[in-house]
Design a protein around this motif. Sequence first.
Motif, PDB file in Angstrom:
ATOM      1  N   LYS A   1       0.839  -1.219   0.000  1.00  0.00           N
ATOM      2  CA  LYS A   1       0.000   0.000   0.000  1.00  0.00           C
ATOM      3  C   LYS A   1       0.860   1.251   0.000  1.00  0.00           C
ATOM      4  O   LYS A   1       2.047   1.211   0.311  1.00  0.00           O
ATOM      5  CB  LYS A   1      -0.836   0.066   1.282  1.00  0.00           C
ATOM      6  CG  LYS A   1      -1.835  -1.011   1.497  1.00  0.00           C
ATOM      7  CD  LYS A   1      -2.697  -0.623   2.708  1.00  0.00           C
ATOM      8  CE  LYS A   1      -3.346  -1.845   3.316  1.00  0.00           C
ATOM      9  NZ  LYS A   1      -2.489  -2.569   4.238  1.00  0.00           N
ATOM     10  N   ALA A   2       0.189   2.372  -0.293  1.00  0.00           N
ATOM     11  CA  ALA A   2       0.774   3.704  -0.082  1.00  0.00           C
ATOM     12  C   ALA A   2      -0.195   4.430   0.844  1.00  0.00           C
ATOM     13  O   ALA A   2      -1.398   4.465   0.567  1.00  0.00           O
ATOM     14  CB  ALA A   2       0.906   4.434  -1.410  1.00  0.00           C
ATOM     15  N   LEU A   3       0.305   4.964   1.969  1.00  0.00           N
ATOM     16  CA  LEU A   3      -0.586   5.580   2.960  1.00  0.00           C
ATOM     17  C   LEU A   3      -0.090   6.969   3.353  1.00  0.00           C
ATOM     18  O   LEU A   3       1.130   7.219   3.370  1.00  0.00           O
ATOM     19  CB  LEU A   3      -0.665   4.719   4.225  1.00  0.00           C
ATOM     20  CG  LEU A   3      -1.343   3.346   4.128  1.00  0.00           C
ATOM     21  CD1 LEU A   3      -1.203   2.593   5.452  1.00  0.00           C
ATOM     22  CD2 LEU A   3      -2.827   3.487   3.769  1.00  0.00           C
ATOM     23  N   SER A   4      -1.025   7.838   3.719  1.00  0.00           N
ATOM     24  CA  SER A   4      -0.653   9.164   4.228  1.00  0.00           C
ATOM     25  C   SER A   4      -0.195   9.017   5.680  1.00  0.00           C
ATOM     26  O   SER A   4      -0.474   7.994   6.331  1.00  0.00           O
ATOM     27  CB  SER A   4      -1.868  10.097   4.185  1.00  0.00           C
ATOM     28  OG  SER A   4      -2.810   9.666   5.152  1.00  0.00           O
ATOM     29  N   THR A   5       0.456  10.069   6.206  1.00  0.00           N
ATOM     30  CA  THR A   5       0.922  10.027   7.597  1.00  0.00           C
ATOM     31  C   THR A   5      -0.268   9.804   8.532  1.00  0.00           C
ATOM     32  O   THR A   5      -0.195   9.000   9.467  1.00  0.00           O
ATOM     33  CB  THR A   5       1.622  11.357   7.960  1.00  0.00           C
ATOM     34  OG1 THR A   5       2.615  11.617   6.962  1.00  0.00           O
ATOM     35  CG2 THR A   5       2.274  11.299   9.321  1.00  0.00           C
ATOM     36  N   THR A   6      -1.379  10.490   8.282  1.00  0.00           N
ATOM     37  CA  THR A   6      -2.536  10.379   9.180  1.00  0.00           C
ATOM     38  C   THR A   6      -3.116   8.969   9.154  1.00  0.00           C
ATOM     39  O   THR A   6      -3.417   8.388  10.207  1.00  0.00           O
ATOM     40  CB  THR A   6      -3.634  11.390   8.760  1.00  0.00           C
ATOM     41  OG1 THR A   6      -2.995  12.631   8.494  1.00  0.00           O
ATOM     42  CG2 THR A   6      -4.674  11.567   9.833  1.00  0.00           C
ATOM     43  N   ALA A   7      -3.250   8.391   7.959  1.00  0.00           N
ATOM     44  CA  ALA A   7      -3.818   7.038   7.861  1.00  0.00           C
ATOM     45  C   ALA A   7      -2.911   6.037   8.568  1.00  0.00           C
ATOM     46  O   ALA A   7      -3.379   5.155   9.303  1.00  0.00           O
ATOM     47  CB  ALA A   7      -3.990   6.661   6.398  1.00  0.00           C
ATOM     48  N   LEU A   8      -1.600   6.213   8.380  1.00  0.00           N
ATOM     49  CA  LEU A   8      -0.631   5.305   9.005  1.00  0.00           C
ATOM     50  C   LEU A   8      -0.637   5.486  10.524  1.00  0.00           C
ATOM     51  O   LEU A   8      -0.571   4.501  11.273  1.00  0.00           O
ATOM     52  CB  LEU A   8       0.759   5.622   8.425  1.00  0.00           C
ATOM     53  CG  LEU A   8       1.846   4.563   8.490  1.00  0.00           C
ATOM     54  CD1 LEU A   8       1.360   3.209   8.001  1.00  0.00           C
ATOM     55  CD2 LEU A   8       3.038   5.021   7.653  1.00  0.00           C
ATOM     56  N   ALA A   9      -0.757   6.740  10.966  1.00  0.00           N
ATOM     57  CA  ALA A   9      -0.774   7.032  12.411  1.00  0.00           C
ATOM     58  C   ALA A   9      -1.982   6.357  13.063  1.00  0.00           C
ATOM     59  O   ALA A   9      -1.880   5.799  14.163  1.00  0.00           O
ATOM     60  CB  ALA A   9      -0.801   8.539  12.644  1.00  0.00           C
TER      61      ALA A   9
ATOM     62  N   PRO B   1       3.982  13.652  -2.271  1.00  0.00           N
ATOM     63  CA  PRO B   1       3.997  14.388  -1.014  1.00  0.00           C
ATOM     64  C   PRO B   1       2.994  13.772  -0.025  1.00  0.00           C
ATOM     65  O   PRO B   1       1.856  13.477  -0.391  1.00  0.00           O
ATOM     66  CB  PRO B   1       3.581  15.809  -1.417  1.00  0.00           C
ATOM     67  CG  PRO B   1       4.004  15.906  -2.846  1.00  0.00           C
ATOM     68  CD  PRO B   1       3.820  14.542  -3.438  1.00  0.00           C
ATOM     69  N   ASP B   2       3.473  13.541   1.189  1.00  0.00           N
ATOM     70  CA  ASP B   2       2.702  12.901   2.259  1.00  0.00           C
ATOM     71  C   ASP B   2       2.052  11.572   1.832  1.00  0.00           C
ATOM     72  O   ASP B   2       0.900  11.272   2.182  1.00  0.00           O
ATOM     73  CB  ASP B   2       1.636  13.839   2.842  1.00  0.00           C
ATOM     74  CG  ASP B   2       1.103  13.268   4.166  1.00  0.00           C
ATOM     75  OD1 ASP B   2       1.912  12.658   4.901  1.00  0.00           O
ATOM     76  OD2 ASP B   2      -0.107  13.389   4.431  1.00  0.00           O
ATOM     77  N   LEU B   3       2.774  10.792   1.072  1.00  0.00           N
ATOM     78  CA  LEU B   3       2.292   9.444   0.742  1.00  0.00           C
ATOM     79  C   LEU B   3       3.486   8.484   0.890  1.00  0.00           C
ATOM     80  O   LEU B   3       4.455   8.570   0.138  1.00  0.00           O
ATOM     81  CB  LEU B   3       1.749   9.403  -0.686  1.00  0.00           C
ATOM     82  CG  LEU B   3       0.929   8.156  -0.976  1.00  0.00           C
ATOM     83  CD1 LEU B   3      -0.382   8.163  -0.185  1.00  0.00           C
ATOM     84  CD2 LEU B   3       0.631   8.048  -2.469  1.00  0.00           C
ATOM     85  N   TRP B   4       3.368   7.628   1.908  1.00  0.00           N
ATOM     86  CA  TRP B   4       4.507   6.762   2.261  1.00  0.00           C
ATOM     87  C   TRP B   4       4.383   5.390   1.622  1.00  0.00           C
ATOM     88  O   TRP B   4       3.305   4.819   1.569  1.00  0.00           O
ATOM     89  CB  TRP B   4       4.597   6.608   3.785  1.00  0.00           C
ATOM     90  CG  TRP B   4       4.842   7.904   4.484  1.00  0.00           C
ATOM     91  CD1 TRP B   4       3.925   8.690   5.110  1.00  0.00           C
ATOM     92  CD2 TRP B   4       6.088   8.571   4.620  1.00  0.00           C
ATOM     93  NE1 TRP B   4       4.520   9.804   5.621  1.00  0.00           N
ATOM     94  CE2 TRP B   4       5.857   9.766   5.346  1.00  0.00           C
ATOM     95  CE3 TRP B   4       7.404   8.289   4.203  1.00  0.00           C
ATOM     96  CZ2 TRP B   4       6.866  10.656   5.663  1.00  0.00           C
ATOM     97  CZ3 TRP B   4       8.409   9.184   4.532  1.00  0.00           C
ATOM     98  CH2 TRP B   4       8.142  10.348   5.250  1.00  0.00           C
ATOM     99  N   MET B   5       5.544   4.875   1.172  1.00  0.00           N
ATOM    100  CA  MET B   5       5.598   3.516   0.607  1.00  0.00           C
ATOM    101  C   MET B   5       6.855   2.823   1.146  1.00  0.00           C
ATOM    102  O   MET B   5       7.727   3.482   1.727  1.00  0.00           O
ATOM    103  CB  MET B   5       5.700   3.581  -0.921  1.00  0.00           C
ATOM    104  CG  MET B   5       4.528   4.271  -1.569  1.00  0.00           C
ATOM    105  SD  MET B   5       4.760   4.387  -3.345  1.00  0.00           S
ATOM    106  CE  MET B   5       4.440   2.698  -3.812  1.00  0.00           C
ATOM    107  N   LEU B   6       6.947   1.533   0.916  1.00  0.00           N
ATOM    108  CA  LEU B   6       8.128   0.802   1.381  1.00  0.00           C
ATOM    109  C   LEU B   6       9.258   0.893   0.365  1.00  0.00           C
ATOM    110  O   LEU B   6       9.021   0.846  -0.848  1.00  0.00           O
ATOM    111  CB  LEU B   6       7.783  -0.675   1.598  1.00  0.00           C
ATOM    112  CG  LEU B   6       6.789  -0.965   2.730  1.00  0.00           C
ATOM    113  CD1 LEU B   6       6.443  -2.455   2.753  1.00  0.00           C
ATOM    114  CD2 LEU B   6       7.363  -0.529   4.076  1.00  0.00           C
ATOM    115  N   SER B   7      10.491   0.999   0.854  1.00  0.00           N
ATOM    116  CA  SER B   7      11.681   0.868   0.004  1.00  0.00           C
ATOM    117  C   SER B   7      11.922  -0.635  -0.209  1.00  0.00           C
ATOM    118  O   SER B   7      11.163  -1.465   0.308  1.00  0.00           O
ATOM    119  CB  SER B   7      12.885   1.475   0.726  1.00  0.00           C
ATOM    120  OG  SER B   7      13.131   0.705   1.895  1.00  0.00           O
TER     121      SER B   7
END
Length: 397
Positions: free
Chosen positions: A97-105, A133-139
Amino acid sequence: MDTGGKGFTAQPTAAEEAATRLRPFSMMQSLAITARLWRNRQIASPRFRSFLARLPLLRMIGNRKANKLFRLTTGFVHTQILSACIHLGIFEALDGKALSTTALATQCGVSADTLGQLLAQAERLDLVIHGAPDLWMLSDTGTVLAVDRGLREMIRHHDMLYRDIADAGAFWRGDRGQGELHRYWAYVRRGDLAAIENAAVAPYSALMRESQAMLADCILASHDFGQYRSVLDIGGGEGAFLCALAERHRSTELALFDLPAVTELAGRHLDGRGLTARCRLHPGDFATDVIPTGHDCVTLVRILCDHDDDRVLTILRNLHRHLEPGTRLIIAEAMAGDSEGAKLAAIYFTTYFAAMGSGRCRTASEIAGLLARSGFRNFEAVTSVNPLLVGLVIATR
Ligand SMILES: C[S@@+](CC[C@H](N)C(=O)[O-])C[C@H]1O[C@@H](n2cnc3c(N)ncnc32)[C@H](O)[C@@H]1O
């Protein structure tokens, strides 16, 4: 040595001159020692270092070395960032997935502010990346951590290791009692091993089962087990290595030997994998009990490294006493050596075994030496496909 700003032509001290006069050294060694002492005197001089900083190429080399020293100095901070990501479940949450900081928090149960700081740190360590921007994914590294539960469990159990070695001076002076790892690995305490209860072996057996996946792949890719009719895995834990072997070599017969409380757990695990009929279980103590025969291959995976030399000799001599001549014995464990992976393994395991209070990370030739003293012959050291994880030594009874 600081020359007190006297510059990079400082003279050797009396102690350094004495060191170069030590014998017996070959001419080449004496020259190398003299050159290294000269070099160290220059590097110790603040004037020499500021001279280097004015030359672009040498400045680059100097900065690289400074970064390396800083990385070494702050390594524990890196470890703790990784550990926090594991404890908060960040890798599992971002898996696929790709998640925003808020969703991940929300998923990890922390405030978005705090998590944002941790994610920025994790990005600097190449554990996660920004997809937008503000969308996190795994390396790449984060992805491996997300899919390999064994790796995450190994990292979690390092909390015990770090508590054991927290007072580094006392640890290396040997001024400390037995720590958490010594208690965790119940068989290291010896005594009546047959009487060790299920509760004492279950945590380490689960860790070994989970962390076996990557190791088994590496061992099976480094040696052809298809040539054997029957494989007995001694100290085989819950049977994770045999399960991987069974999948690859469908006609090989399987057997597992371990402490009674562990073979009980192995029975349940192998049953869950549909392998009960294909694998015989032998509860016992591999240092003293009869070792079952009728197998053309016997494996010791992550076994000898757990024990000091005298105990290894007792184990190997017991195996030699019972195994039939011609049986192949395969030792598979992390080994010290010259490759980068083998050096990393040796640094880690030497400290780990010191904390555990038993065991050594040995070179393949040290293992061959112990095998020879126990009566085995025809040694072959096999460099595995990943020397960080495992090396192999093969011998014949
Ligand atoms: C580090 S674990 C390795 C397990 C497995 N080979 C693996 O790599 O996942 C060591 C294993 O040796 C077993 N063991 C330790 N001492 C033993 C003994 N005296 N007799 C039989 N098994 C023993 C432990 O119960 C444990 O399963």
